[in-house]
Motif scaffolding. Structure first.
Motif, mmCIF file in Angstrom:
data_model
loop_
_atom_site.group_PDB
_atom_site.id
_atom_site.type_symbol
_atom_site.label_atom_id
_atom_site.label_comp_id
_atom_site.label_asym_id
_atom_site.label_seq_id
_atom_site.Cartn_x
_atom_site.Cartn_y
_atom_site.Cartn_z
ATOM 1 N N ARG A 294 0.871 -1.178 0.000
ATOM 2 C CA ARG A 294 0.000 0.000 0.000
ATOM 3 C C ARG A 294 0.904 1.223 0.000
ATOM 4 O O ARG A 294 2.003 1.185 0.532
ATOM 5 C CB ARG A 294 -0.916 0.038 1.232
ATOM 6 N N SER A 295 0.389 2.301 -0.565
ATOM 7 C CA SER A 295 1.179 3.521 -0.593
ATOM 8 C C SER A 295 0.729 4.446 0.528
ATOM 9 O O SER A 295 -0.453 4.750 0.646
ATOM 10 C CB SER A 295 1.021 4.229 -1.942
ATOM 11 N N PRO A 296 1.653 4.894 1.382
ATOM 12 C CA PRO A 296 1.267 5.747 2.505
ATOM 13 C C PRO A 296 0.750 7.107 2.056
ATOM 14 O O PRO A 296 1.130 7.619 1.001
ATOM 15 C CB PRO A 296 2.583 5.914 3.285
ATOM 16 N N ALA A 297 -0.091 7.677 2.889
ATOM 17 C CA ALA A 297 -0.463 9.075 2.711
ATOM 18 C C ALA A 297 0.731 9.943 3.058
ATOM 19 O O ALA A 297 1.655 9.520 3.760
ATOM 20 C CB ALA A 297 -1.653 9.424 3.603
ATOM 21 N N VAL A 298 0.742 11.167 2.552
ATOM 22 C CA VAL A 298 1.861 12.090 2.801
ATOM 23 C C VAL A 298 1.350 13.324 3.541
ATOM 24 O O VAL A 298 1.704 14.451 3.228
ATOM 25 C CB VAL A 298 2.566 12.474 1.485
ATOM 26 N N SER A 299 0.546 13.077 4.553
ATOM 27 C CA SER A 299 -0.153 14.149 5.258
ATOM 28 C C SER A 299 0.445 14.477 6.606
ATOM 29 O O SER A 299 -0.214 15.066 7.463
ATOM 30 C CB SER A 299 -1.624 13.748 5.440
ATOM 31 N N GLY A 300 1.710 14.091 6.834
ATOM 32 C CA GLY A 300 2.366 14.449 8.083
ATOM 33 C C GLY A 300 2.433 13.351 9.114
ATOM 34 O O GLY A 300 3.030 13.546 10.180
ATOM 35 N N GLY A 301 1.833 12.191 8.832
ATOM 36 C CA GLY A 301 1.913 11.066 9.751
ATOM 37 C C GLY A 301 3.244 10.347 9.641
ATOM 38 O O GLY A 301 4.050 10.618 8.741
ATOM 39 N N ASP A 302 3.484 9.426 10.553
ATOM 40 C CA ASP A 302 4.722 8.666 10.565
ATOM 41 C C ASP A 302 4.567 7.336 9.835
ATOM 42 O O ASP A 302 3.495 6.727 9.845
ATOM 43 C CB ASP A 302 5.161 8.348 12.003
ATOM 44 N N VAL A 303 5.651 6.892 9.209
ATOM 45 C CA VAL A 303 5.781 5.504 8.789
ATOM 46 C C VAL A 303 6.945 4.922 9.587
ATOM 47 O O VAL A 303 7.929 5.617 9.866
ATOM 48 C CB VAL A 303 6.025 5.353 7.275
ATOM 49 N N VAL A 304 6.813 3.660 9.955
ATOM 50 C CA VAL A 304 7.798 3.027 10.828
ATOM 51 C C VAL A 304 8.297 1.756 10.175
ATOM 52 O O VAL A 304 7.508 0.904 9.760
ATOM 53 C CB VAL A 304 7.192 2.709 12.210
ATOM 54 N N VAL A 305 9.616 1.634 10.071
ATOM 55 C CA VAL A 305 10.244 0.451 9.476
ATOM 56 C C VAL A 305 10.931 -0.348 10.582
ATOM 57 O O VAL A 305 11.788 0.179 11.302
ATOM 58 C CB VAL A 305 11.278 0.839 8.405
ATOM 59 N N GLU A 306 10.535 -1.594 10.710
ATOM 60 C CA GLU A 306 11.169 -2.518 11.652
ATOM 61 C C GLU A 306 12.096 -3.430 10.858
ATOM 62 O O GLU A 306 11.651 -4.116 9.928
ATOM 63 C CB GLU A 306 10.118 -3.363 12.377
ATOM 64 N N VAL A 307 13.376 -3.438 11.208
ATOM 65 C CA VAL A 307 14.363 -4.266 10.522
ATOM 66 C C VAL A 307 14.832 -5.361 11.475
ATOM 67 O O VAL A 307 15.279 -5.076 12.593
ATOM 68 C CB VAL A 307 15.564 -3.440 10.035
ATOM 69 N N VAL A 308 14.707 -6.603 11.006
ATOM 70 C CA VAL A 308 15.045 -7.761 11.824
ATOM 71 C C VAL A 308 16.193 -8.515 11.160
ATOM 72 O O VAL A 308 16.137 -8.792 9.948
ATOM 73 C CB VAL A 308 13.826 -8.696 11.975
ATOM 74 N N PRO A 309 17.244 -8.862 11.898
ATOM 75 C CA PRO A 309 18.330 -9.644 11.307
ATOM 76 C C PRO A 309 17.888 -11.075 11.019
ATOM 77 O O PRO A 309 17.211 -11.702 11.844
ATOM 78 C CB PRO A 309 19.422 -9.601 12.382
ATOM 79 N N VAL A 310 18.247 -11.578 9.852
ATOM 80 C CA VAL A 310 17.968 -12.962 9.481
ATOM 81 C C VAL A 310 19.208 -13.820 9.722
ATOM 82 O O VAL A 310 19.147 -14.866 10.360
ATOM 83 C CB VAL A 310 17.528 -13.047 8.009
ATOM 84 N N LYS A 311 20.338 -13.373 9.219
ATOM 85 C CA LYS A 311 21.619 -14.034 9.465
ATOM 86 C C LYS A 311 22.716 -12.988 9.378
ATOM 87 O O LYS A 311 22.811 -12.273 8.382
ATOM 88 C CB LYS A 311 21.887 -15.157 8.458
#
Length: 321
Positions: free
Chosen positions: A274-291
């Motif tokens: 989905r494409s986020p809105a650009v209205s001032g809200g936050d997007v959060v990226v969680e990065v998890v190590p696999v190896k």
């Protein structure tokens, strides 16, 4: 935002954007110094990007996040230009592979050509080369036809003419990193506000938090959206999504580096859900190590909106040297 799983030992800081005192860009193309868009024989589309300190990371380096907008933008243009009156499309997936070093103030040239097209889908190859002709990034985009209306035709010249070579808009590179620091210590300093996150993180209104996992260090990267991040449909440009996600993966690569190690984000495959809105809200990226290996670290990243909706998923490889 609600995310699955329990996380411990989280430290973070909100980074006030270094671009707040300057004129805001009007679109992603302008923001990332992209111009000279042209269509040649056989539907080949080319564009240039003038890099500079404003696109450097916390190390003062140009890495994959800096050219993600150019890559995604070119990835959609051949399909967009392939039909009479324009054929609106979005990218469902990007696959990017870095092929070498890019100088901080280089002027790179990207080219894109449709490999296949039917009424519903397309596949586009994208190559980006440095000013010396060295291929620095290659890969592909999967196009999906859409019936949306749009405000401006992206196949026409957008944004800016390429800025003068070496222009840096008054932005300077971050201080050198002491070789005795581990990657974890570097990210902890950024999270605590002791060390700057880098100009590109500031451009994206980013903050980073270190998150401990059983297999190694992960990160949480938060970016505040702004209207300039939008595409012609009014939602976030895929290249900006890719830049945010890949920057988060880069911080995870740094967090797992031994003292003195150099690294590059070598490969990124990202799917847009989905494409986020650009209205001032936050997007959060969680990065998890696999190896986490001695030469390569593999990580996975998910981007959610502030309402918890899943927006994109990515897998990346970090190369250590």
């Amino acid at each position: 935002m609600s995310v699955a799983g329990e996380q411990e030992n989280v430290s973070h800081t909100i980074v006030e954007s270094g671009v707040a005192d300057r004129d805001r860009p009007r679109d992603p193309v302008t923001a990332f110094g992209i111009g000279n868009v042209a269509t040649g024989e056989g539907g080949l589309v080319t564009a240039e990007q003038q890099l500079g300190p404003k696109f450097a990371d916390h190390r003062g380096r140009i890495d994959l996040p800096a050219i993600a907008v150019l890559f995604d933008h070119l990835g959609g243009l051949p399909f967009f230009a392939s039909g009479p009156g324009g054929s609106p499309c979005v990218q469902a997936r990007l696959s990017m592979a870095m092929q070498g070093h890019v100088d901080v103030s280089d002027r790179v040239t990207g080219s894109a050509r449709l490999l296949m097209r039917d009424d519903g889908f397309g596949s586009t190859r994208v190559d980006i080369a440095t000013s010396t002709g060295h291929l620095c990034c290659s890969g592909g985009a999967r196009n999906v036809a859409v019936g949306r209306t749009f405000d401006a035709d992206p196949t026409r010249e957008r944004g800016v003419g390429v800025p003068p070579s070496g222009a840096h808009d008054g932005i300077h590179l971050p201080p050198a990193i002491e070789p005795g620091l581990t990657g974890r210590q570097i990210v902890e300093e950024i999270a605590a506000g002791v060390r700057p996150p880098g100009p590109i993180a500031e451009l994206l209104n980013g903050s980073v938090a270190l998150v401990e996992h059983e297999r190694g260090a992960g990160v949480r990267f938060t970016a505040r959206t702004e209207p300039w991040m939008g595409n012609v449909f009014g939602t976030m440009h895929g290249g900006v999504i890719a830049a945010i996600a890949s920057l988060a993966c880069s911080f995870a690569g740094q967090a797992n580096a031994v003292a003195g190690a150099d690294y590059q984000l070598g490969d990124l495959a990202i799917g847009f859900l989905r494409s986020p809105a650009v209205s001032g809200g936050d997007v959060v990226v969680e990065v998890v190590p696999v190896k986490i290996g001695r030469r390569i670290a593999s990580v996975e990243a998910t981007m959610h909106g502030s309402d918890g909706v899943l927006l994109s998923r990515a897998a990346a490889d970090v190369l250590y040297r």
